[in-house]
Design an enzyme around this catalytic site. Structure first.
Site, PDB file in Angstrom:
ATOM      1  N   LYS A 114       0.441  -6.342  -6.112  1.00 44.71           N
ATOM      2  CA  LYS A 114       1.106  -5.313  -5.876  1.00 44.71           C
ATOM      3  C   LYS A 114       0.301  -3.476  -6.175  1.00 44.71           C
ATOM      4  O   LYS A 114       0.077  -3.194  -4.867  1.00 44.71           O
ATOM      5  CB  LYS A 114       2.355  -4.963  -6.379  1.00 44.71           C
ATOM      6  CG  LYS A 114       3.433  -5.111  -5.165  1.00 44.71           C
ATOM      7  CD  LYS A 114       5.028  -4.672  -5.067  1.00 44.71           C
ATOM      8  CE  LYS A 114       5.317  -5.531  -4.020  1.00 44.71           C
ATOM      9  NZ  LYS A 114       6.949  -4.952  -4.329  1.00 44.71           N
ATOM     10  N   LYS A 147       2.453 -17.143   3.976  1.00 40.16           N
ATOM     11  CA  LYS A 147       4.570 -16.636   4.090  1.00 40.16           C
ATOM     12  C   LYS A 147       4.320 -15.650   5.502  1.00 40.16           C
ATOM     13  O   LYS A 147       3.875 -14.807   5.586  1.00 40.16           O
ATOM     14  CB  LYS A 147       4.359 -16.180   3.525  1.00 40.16           C
ATOM     15  CG  LYS A 147       5.919 -16.795   2.441  1.00 40.16           C
ATOM     16  CD  LYS A 147       6.355 -16.518   1.323  1.00 40.16           C
ATOM     17  CE  LYS A 147       7.733 -15.865   1.326  1.00 40.16           C
ATOM     18  NZ  LYS A 147       8.454 -14.915   0.323  1.00 40.16           N
ATOM     19  N   LYS A 159       6.165  -8.651   6.352  1.00 36.28           N
ATOM     20  CA  LYS A 159       6.378  -7.442   7.680  1.00 36.28           C
ATOM     21  C   LYS A 159       5.330  -7.161   7.777  1.00 36.28           C
ATOM     22  O   LYS A 159       5.000  -5.934   7.922  1.00 36.28           O
ATOM     23  CB  LYS A 159       7.633  -6.857   6.916  1.00 36.28           C
ATOM     24  CG  LYS A 159       7.604  -6.554   5.337  1.00 36.28           C
ATOM     25  CD  LYS A 159       7.205  -5.573   4.792  1.00 36.28           C
ATOM     26  CE  LYS A 159       7.331  -5.517   3.256  1.00 36.28           C
ATOM     27  NZ  LYS A 159       7.117  -3.953   2.431  1.00 36.28           N
TER      28      LYS A 159
END
Ligand code: TRP
Length: 349
Positions: A119, A211, A214
């Site tokens: 991240k 995967k 969103k």
């Protein structure tokens, strides 16, 4: 080793439009757990703000997302009468216990967290302290209820290990004080991840090796829980496949990521095994299979979408569920925080 009462805790960040990956990989599992366990399901809003406001969209969007994720839990079948549903920031003991855990967890442990590295990216110096500390807050989320079972995705395994390490070190560092306060040889349980879902990994409809997410720029890559029947059917029609017909047995799906993903989604939605789906559709046209998959998906998901819309129009009900949940959660969390103060030597209020 002390015995702990089984208790389930899990949470999701209100940064998402939730999609069927969240539903099949997590929420369906949560709903099942309700039948056998006491469960606490949290909307982890304090985790959402660890990233830049541009990532979660700012205050208006955050308020909306907290209510939307709550509505999704309820619409999918989490029962607010049975399970506790609340948002994290309404129970201040999460942050309070996280501080104590900050003093237990070691820098070296956090430096190993792969999700932080992903991240934070290249610009680590510019990541927030909150993002770095995210796993410690997550440990506090779980342990402020002394929860024993945590249904999560594969990607959260390392965070659960950290929660166990924190519990172990707390139990060890304060062993004599824990005993002196009448809690036996351990105050915190070592929470176990439960990584099982009908479909633990739902992949993108555009690329079966990635995967479902969103953050994928293509909305065609995912089926959102708020999609209406036409949108669901259209996304399935346009889902990527390969030119071969479906195989009759699971081993024939090897190396065919998109086909495997669609069969997995069909099986999970219809509550069937992938083998039985292949036995029915193997050798046939993809178009027939997709038509039936669209029917199954619409039957299962359209009612969830309409219930979510109904709940989003009834803000006072949703806010009431969160308030009631927070009260029930706090009744447990404040007791644990009081014990922790006694054990550590902080004076109780
Ligand atoms: N980190 C989790 C995720 O991204 C969300 C989360 C926060 C969580 N606190 C938790 C999950 C406690 C389980 C238990 O999926």
């Amino acid at each position: 080793m002390a015995q702990f009462k089984p208790l389930v805790f899990s949470g999701m960040q209100p940064t998402h439009t939730l999609h069927i990956g969240n539903y099949l990989g997590a929420i369906l599992n949560w709903i099942r757990m309700q039948q056998t366990h006491d469960c606490i399901y949290c909307v982890v809003d304090l985790h959402a703000i660890t990233q830049a406001p541009s990532v979660w969209g700012g205050p208006t969007q955050l308020r909306r997302a907290i209510r939307e994720v709550t509505a999704a839990y309820i619409a999918c079948g989490v029962d607010p009468k049975k399970s506790v549903i609340f948002n994290q920031s309404q129970v201040p003991e999460h942050a309070e216990l996280a501080w104590v855990f900050n003093c237990v967890a070691r820098l070296g442990w956090l430096n190993r967290m792969t999700q932080f590295k992903e991240k934070a990216g290249k610009d680590r110096e510019n990541a927030s302290i909150g993002l770095y500390d995210y796993p410690v807050l997550m440990a506090a989320d779980i342990l402020v209820y002394r929860a024993t079972h945590v249904p999560v995705g594969e990607d959260q395994k390392q965070h659960l290990e950290l929660a166990r390490d924190i519990a172990k070190k707390f139990n060890l560092d304060f062993a004599s004080d824990i005993a002196a306060n009448g809690h036996g040889d351990a105050y915190f349980p070592e929470p176990e991840p439960m990584i099982q879902g009908p479909a633990t990994r739902v992949m993108s409809l555009r690329d079966g090796t990635k995967k479902m997410s969103k953050s994928d720029p293509s909305d065609l890559s995912r089926i959102n829980l708020t999609d209406d029947a036409d949108t669901i059917a259209q996304k399935i029609r346009r889902a990527k496949t390969d030119p071969e017909p479906l195989p009759s047995e699971a081993k024939g799906l090897e190396g065919r990521a998109e086909a495997e993903n669609l069969v997995g989604i069909f099986a999970a939605l219809a509550d069937r095994s992938p083998e039985s789906v292949l036995a029915q559709y193997g050798g046939g046209q993809f178009s027939t299979f997709k038509q039936d998959l669209a029917d199954v998906a619409v039957t299962k998901l359209a009612p969830i979408a309409s219930e979510m819309r109904r709940l989003m129009d009834d803000q006072s009900y949703v806010d009431g569920v969160l308030r009631d949940g927070a009260q029930r959660a706090r009744a447990i969390a404040s007791g644990v925080m009081g014990d922790v103060k006694d054990i550590v030597g902080l004076l109780r209020s």
